[in-house]
Enzyme design. Structure first.
Site, PDB file in Angstrom:
ATOM      1  N   LYS A  76       0.859  -1.188   0.000  1.00 53.33           N
ATOM      2  CA  LYS A  76       0.000   0.000   0.000  1.00 53.33           C
ATOM      3  C   LYS A  76       0.896   1.239   0.000  1.00 53.33           C
ATOM      4  O   LYS A  76       1.984   1.217   0.614  1.00 53.33           O
ATOM      5  CB  LYS A  76      -0.884  -0.044   1.247  1.00 53.33           C
ATOM      6  CG  LYS A  76      -1.870   1.098   1.385  1.00 53.33           C
ATOM      7  CD  LYS A  76      -2.724   0.907   2.629  1.00 53.33           C
ATOM      8  CE  LYS A  76      -3.762   1.988   2.821  1.00 53.33           C
ATOM      9  NZ  LYS A  76      -4.604   1.740   3.995  1.00 53.33           N
ATOM     10  N   SER A  97      -9.546   1.771   3.178  1.00 51.51           N
ATOM     11  CA  SER A  97      -8.733   2.610   2.322  1.00 51.51           C
ATOM     12  C   SER A  97      -7.760   1.845   1.437  1.00 51.51           C
ATOM     13  O   SER A  97      -7.258   2.400   0.463  1.00 51.51           O
ATOM     14  CB  SER A  97      -7.961   3.613   3.179  1.00 51.51           C
ATOM     15  OG  SER A  97      -7.077   2.931   4.048  1.00 51.51           O
ATOM     16  N   SER A 124      -9.538  -1.023   7.058  1.00 49.83           N
ATOM     17  CA  SER A 124      -9.035  -0.811   5.699  1.00 49.83           C
ATOM     18  C   SER A 124      -8.410  -2.012   5.013  1.00 49.83           C
ATOM     19  O   SER A 124      -8.076  -1.921   3.833  1.00 49.83           O
ATOM     20  CB  SER A 124      -8.031   0.329   5.699  1.00 49.83           C
ATOM     21  OG  SER A 124      -8.732   1.522   5.699  1.00 49.83           O
TER      22      SER A 124
END
Ligand code: GLN
Length: 477
Positions: free
Chosen positions: A77, A152, A176
């Site tokens: 990420k 997210s 997330s």
């Protein structure tokens, strides 16, 4: 044609010389190109990945032993630092920033001979539930045209879902990893707080943040977890009371919260599928207990008060001097200089949270909001401890709904916050939780269920997930 069915079979192919790390790397680079329209990656480490794959192939050719993640192709990420490679938290604030050290998790992956292929799109500073708050634009769910992938860590979920990498890392502060995994039909594991070092993870809310893993196979997730969950003196909040994975008891006890499985916001099909899953466990002779959960309405408010407070403090470092975007032709006085850099560098959602966080910490409101939210957190933790005296695993939904069309909730941010009700619970209490993809909704989008264990039971949780999840991904209910 390269075909992936898990780390172990892949590494066997490497041993048998029926594939190579270079072939695998080139395959994934082609996949990334092919799925570019989904916007899952913000940078691709083409050069380094190819060079590293060749080095690994040479090591095997020399007969050197393979380490546990030899050749495994992993995406990160865009909040996890990989020295010399850009990281931006999907924010204009950090555009062009290159970290000068590895996150500890990255270092552990590299030591075990993984190949890091790129950085995945996400909500700005990991704030969001749909990946629509990214400076680089939204990520698109590979399972539905124009559907959000969740957030997210939406890019990390889509990267695994569409075969753009073997596994990926995300971060989970309030869901997330688990919620995008749910929306995309892959596995998402959030370790207990303090199991994986946060060193080199760009901070959102430090007492909640945890690096997590996306994968298609539980065995892969277990293997990667073993590598990244190592003690690290550089993260002073680490708490590795990991039980080593005692063999699963023959009669594990399960539980659920009545208020969650009958929550008014829960899509009836999701509720039904999870209740049926519990029935199946009962039918197999296992104990399934119902618990009351009177605090349910306090979970989301407590989460947003505490995380915005921590975010306000964490993000103060982005001022255009120490870190972050610096406006050209800036005012010369310091306050205007800060104002311009921060107003231009941060997106709308991040600014909203910094303001909320500053408000709840301000002298006049500290007791009314921050203090109260801390008390709720304390109560949630002690309540859960008492629950785990009676059972071993909790079953929960991941999200009240399946993925929604991009843009459809733009004008209803509160609805998006409230949809975090089932995931923020594990972050408030610090326990490990995993999202398992099990069903397909009649609207054709995937969803699954969440399994939660007590603190320190991460390894057992992964073993139990393997035992009760038949791996038949996406069964129609
Ligand atoms: N949706 C939650 C939020 O916006 C969770 C984010 C996260 O886990 N990083 O805060």
């Amino acid at each position: 044609m390269f075909h992936y069915s898990g780390i172990l079979p892949y590494q066997q192919q490497l041993r048998d010389n029926t594939t190579s790390c270079e072939e695998a790397t080139l395959h994934y680079l082609r996949q990334i190109e092919e799925f570019k329209h989904l916007n899952a990656f913000v940078s691709v480490f083409t050069e380094t990945a190819i060079v590293r794959s060749r080095e690994l192939d040479q090591r095997r050719a020399k007969g050197l032993p393979m380490r546990s993640l030899h050749g495994v192709i992993i995406a990160l990420k865009d909040v996890i630092c990989y020295e010399g490679h850009p990281v931006s938290a999907a924010s204009k604030m950090l555009e062009g920033f290159t970290p000068v050290y590895h996150a500890s998790a990255v270092q552990f992956l590299l030591e075990e001979e993984a190949i890091l292929i790129g950085s995945c799109n996400c909500d700005e500073f990991a704030m969001g539930s749909s990946n629509e708050n990214s400076f680089y634009g939204p990520v698109i769910n590979g399972k539905g045209q124009h559907m959000v992938p969740g957030g997210s860590s939406g890019g990390s979920a889509v990267a695994v879902q569409t075969g753009q990498c073997m596994v990926s890392l995300g971060s989970d502060t309030g869901g997330s990893v688990r919620q995008p995994a749910d929306f995309c039909g892959v596995i998402g594991f959030k370790p207990g707080y303090g199991m994986v070092s946060r060193y080199g993870l760009i901070a959102y809310a430090s007492s909640f943040d945890q690096i997590g893993i996306f994968g298609k196979y539980l065995a892969d997730v277990q293997k990667v977890f073993k590598v990244i969950a190592q003690p690290d003196p550089r993260d002073t909040t680490m708490n590795q009371e990991k039980k080593s994975g005692s063999p699963i008891t023959t009669s594990p006890r399960f539980g659920y919260f009545k208020e969650m499985l009958h929550h008014p916001s829960l899509d009836p099909e999701i509720g039904k599928a999870i209740r049926q899953k519990l029935e199946k466990l009962k039918a197999a002779g296992l104990e399934v207990k119902e618990f009351d959960f009177p605090l349910i309405d306090y979970i989301v408010p407590a989460y947003y008060v505490l995380t915005t407070a921590e975010a306000g403090s964490n993000l103060s470092r982005y001022d255009g001097i120490r870190y972050g975007h610096r406006e050209q032709n800036c005012e010369t006085d310091l306050v205007s200089f800060y104002k311009q850099n921060r107003s231009k560098g941060f997106g709308k959602e991040v600014k909203k949270r910094i303001m909320l966080g500053t408000f709840v910490l301000s002298a006049g409101y500290y007791d009314a909001y921050y203090q109260k939210a801390q008390q709720v957190r304390g109560k949630l933790i002690s309540h859960l401890q008492s629950v785990f005296q009676k059972i071993d695993y909790l079953v929960l939904p991941n999200s009240p709904v399946t993925a929604w069309p991009i843009g459809s909730l733009k004008n209803d941010p509160v609805a998006v916050y409230l949809a975090d009700v089932f995931t923020v619970y594990a972050n408030l209490t610090g326990v490990p939780a995993i999202s398992l993809p099990a069903f397909i909704h009649s609207n054709n989008m995937p969803f699954g269920f969440q399994l939660i264990a007590a603190r320190g039971e991460d390894v057992n949780l992964l073993q139990m997930a393997t035992a009760i999840f038949d791996g038949k991904e996406n069964t129609h209910i």
